[in-house]
Motif scaffolding. Structure first.
Motif, PDB file in Angstrom:
ATOM      1  N   LEU A 236       0.761  -1.240  -0.131  1.00 10.08           N
ATOM      2  CA  LEU A 236      -0.107  -0.087  -0.039  1.00 10.08           C
ATOM      3  C   LEU A 236       0.678   1.250  -0.040  1.00 10.08           C
ATOM      4  CD1 LEU A 236      -2.982  -0.965   2.580  1.00 10.08           C
ATOM      5  CD2 LEU A 236      -3.128  -0.721   0.015  1.00 10.08           C
ATOM      6  N   ALA A 237       2.219   1.186  -0.248  1.00 10.89           N
ATOM      7  CA  ALA A 237       3.279   2.418  -0.441  1.00 10.89           C
ATOM      8  C   ALA A 237       3.113   2.633  -1.868  1.00 10.89           C
ATOM      9  CB  ALA A 237       4.323   2.098   0.312  1.00 10.89           C
ATOM     10  N   GLU A 238       3.350   3.869  -2.141  1.00  8.85           N
ATOM     11  CA  GLU A 238       3.740   4.065  -3.515  1.00  8.85           C
ATOM     12  C   GLU A 238       5.440   4.464  -3.456  1.00  8.85           C
ATOM     13  OE1 GLU A 238       2.539   7.355  -7.019  1.00  8.85           O
ATOM     14  OE2 GLU A 238       1.175   6.939  -5.314  1.00  8.85           O
ATOM     15  N   VAL A 239       5.949   3.766  -4.256  1.00  8.75           N
ATOM     16  CA  VAL A 239       7.427   4.168  -4.433  1.00  8.75           C
ATOM     17  C   VAL A 239       7.955   4.321  -5.584  1.00  8.75           C
ATOM     18  CG1 VAL A 239       9.787   3.354  -3.598  1.00  8.75           C
ATOM     19  CG2 VAL A 239       8.160   3.107  -2.033  1.00  8.75           C
ATOM     20  N   GLN A 240       7.987   5.402  -6.092  1.00  9.33           N
ATOM     21  CA  GLN A 240       8.201   5.785  -7.526  1.00  9.33           C
ATOM     22  C   GLN A 240       9.689   5.831  -7.763  1.00  9.33           C
ATOM     23  OE1 GLN A 240       6.512   9.517  -8.349  1.00  9.33           O
ATOM     24  NE2 GLN A 240       4.475   8.671  -7.739  1.00  9.33           N
ATOM     25  N   SER A 241      10.494   5.941  -6.933  1.00  4.04           N
ATOM     26  CA  SER A 241      12.007   6.044  -6.841  1.00  4.04           C
ATOM     27  C   SER A 241      12.590   4.654  -6.920  1.00  4.04           C
ATOM     28  CB  SER A 241      12.705   6.810  -5.717  1.00  4.04           C
ATOM     29  OG  SER A 241      14.090   6.698  -5.917  1.00  4.04           O
ATOM     30  N   PRO A 242      13.638   4.527  -7.944  1.00  3.32           N
ATOM     31  CA  PRO A 242      14.404   3.432  -8.070  1.00  3.32           C
ATOM     32  C   PRO A 242      15.724   3.191  -7.134  1.00  3.32           C
ATOM     33  CG  PRO A 242      14.955   5.003 -10.062  1.00  3.32           C
ATOM     34  CD  PRO A 242      13.953   5.592  -9.061  1.00  3.32           C
ATOM     35  N   SER A 243      15.722   4.497  -6.471  1.00  4.61           N
ATOM     36  CA  SER A 243      16.985   4.457  -5.610  1.00  4.61           C
ATOM     37  C   SER A 243      16.681   4.665  -4.024  1.00  4.61           C
ATOM     38  CB  SER A 243      17.723   6.156  -6.042  1.00  4.61           C
ATOM     39  OG  SER A 243      18.118   6.367  -7.221  1.00  4.61           O
ATOM     40  N   VAL A 244      16.328   3.313  -3.645  1.00  6.46           N
ATOM     41  CA  VAL A 244      15.820   2.846  -2.315  1.00  6.46           C
ATOM     42  C   VAL A 244      17.176   2.120  -1.877  1.00  6.46           C
ATOM     43  CG1 VAL A 244      14.355   2.160  -0.702  1.00  6.46           C
ATOM     44  CG2 VAL A 244      13.579   3.716  -2.675  1.00  6.46           C
ATOM     45  N   GLY A 245      17.768   1.965  -1.085  1.00  5.29           N
ATOM     46  CA  GLY A 245      18.872   1.350  -0.572  1.00  5.29           C
ATOM     47  C   GLY A 245      18.393  -0.046   0.153  1.00  5.29           C
ATOM     48  N   GLU A 246      19.350  -1.108  -0.142  1.00  4.76           N
ATOM     49  CA  GLU A 246      19.047  -2.379   0.390  1.00  4.76           C
ATOM     50  C   GLU A 246      18.621  -2.260   1.856  1.00  4.76           C
ATOM     51  OE1 GLU A 246      19.148  -6.317  -0.565  1.00  4.76           O
ATOM     52  OE2 GLU A 246      19.659  -4.824  -1.865  1.00  4.76           O
ATOM     53  N   GLY A 247      17.901  -3.265   2.110  1.00  2.00           N
ATOM     54  CA  GLY A 247      17.210  -3.416   3.525  1.00  2.00           C
ATOM     55  C   GLY A 247      16.568  -2.043   4.237  1.00  2.00           C
ATOM     56  N   THR A 248      16.065  -1.269   3.335  1.00  2.00           N
ATOM     57  CA  THR A 248      15.238  -0.102   3.741  1.00  2.00           C
ATOM     58  C   THR A 248      13.535  -0.706   3.849  1.00  2.00           C
ATOM     59  OG1 THR A 248      16.560   1.468   3.066  1.00  2.00           O
ATOM     60  CG2 THR A 248      14.234   1.959   3.178  1.00  2.00           C
ATOM     61  N   PHE A 249      12.941  -0.300   4.792  1.00  2.00           N
ATOM     62  CA  PHE A 249      11.537  -0.814   5.006  1.00  2.00           C
ATOM     63  C   PHE A 249      10.710   0.515   4.531  1.00  2.00           C
ATOM     64  CE2 PHE A 249      11.835  -4.375   8.312  1.00  2.00           C
ATOM     65  CZ  PHE A 249      12.546  -4.927   7.521  1.00  2.00           C
ATOM     66  N   VAL A 250       9.833   0.190   3.630  1.00  2.00           N
ATOM     67  CA  VAL A 250       8.848   1.583   3.695  1.00  2.00           C
ATOM     68  C   VAL A 250       7.403   0.931   3.920  1.00  2.00           C
ATOM     69  CG1 VAL A 250       7.810   3.060   1.937  1.00  2.00           C
ATOM     70  CG2 VAL A 250      10.209   2.445   1.676  1.00  2.00           C
ATOM     71  N   TRP A 251       6.812   1.569   4.864  1.00  2.00           N
ATOM     72  CA  TRP A 251       5.451   1.228   5.222  1.00  2.00           C
ATOM     73  C   TRP A 251       4.316   1.679   4.379  1.00  2.00           C
ATOM     74  CZ3 TRP A 251       5.846  -3.193   8.103  1.00  2.00           C
ATOM     75  CH2 TRP A 251       7.180  -3.142   8.718  1.00  2.00           C
TER      76      TRP A 251
END
Length: 155
Positions: free
Chosen positions: A7-22
């Motif tokens: 249910l998150a909207e992540v448009q960026s391809p630049s999200v580092g390894e091991g990052t959680f987005v709620w």
């Protein structure tokens, strides 16, 4: 491996390894997010944003264009950042204010950080404080406007 809630909207391809987005969080396409971050629910991150490694962003935070957040930073719930000293409806700045949150900073819940300031390494901002000017490294600031309370060690 990243964990991005469906249910998150992540448009960026630049999200580092091991990052959680709620859930219910939005990260726009040009934002850069480091490794091992925790982006809680109901967070909005605009395009011209760089977030370092091991950063925690609690719920209800909006991170606007012009913000730079270094490694190991804690941003408490409902912290407010600004980037325009004279906002007007439908009048968008061409150049937003730059704000730098340095390594190891902790910002308490409901604090407000005005645009264009630098918060120095390992400093702490108390809950509900309003930061109107630069904060040196290794200091605790509280109040409205925020004032220095004491030096703190980074042990």
């Amino acid at each position: 491996m990243n964990k991005i809630h469906p249910l998150a909207e992540v448009q960026s391809p630049s999200v580092g390894e091991g990052t959680f987005v709620w859930q219910y969080s939005i990260i726009l396409e040009d934002a850069v997010i480091g490794t091992n971050c925790n982006i809680n629910c109901h967070v909005f991150i605009e395009n011209d944003v760089i977030i370092g490694n091991n950063v925690t962003v609690k719920p209800g935070v909006q991170i606007w264009d012009g913000l730079r957040i270094e490694d190991d930073v804690f941003i408490g719930p409902n912290v407010t950042f600004t980037n325009d000293p004279f906002p007007r409806s439908k009048q968008y700045q061409k150049n937003v204010q730059r704000t730098l949150i340095c390594k190891g900073v902790s910002i308490g819940a409901n604090a407000t950080i005005l645009g264009g300031v630098t918060v120095g390494e390992n400093s702490m901002i108390g809950a509900g404080s309003v930061v109107t000017k630069n904060i040196p490294s290794n200091e605790l600031w509280v109040g409205n406007p925020a004032r220095k309370v004491k030096n703190i060690s980074n042990d």
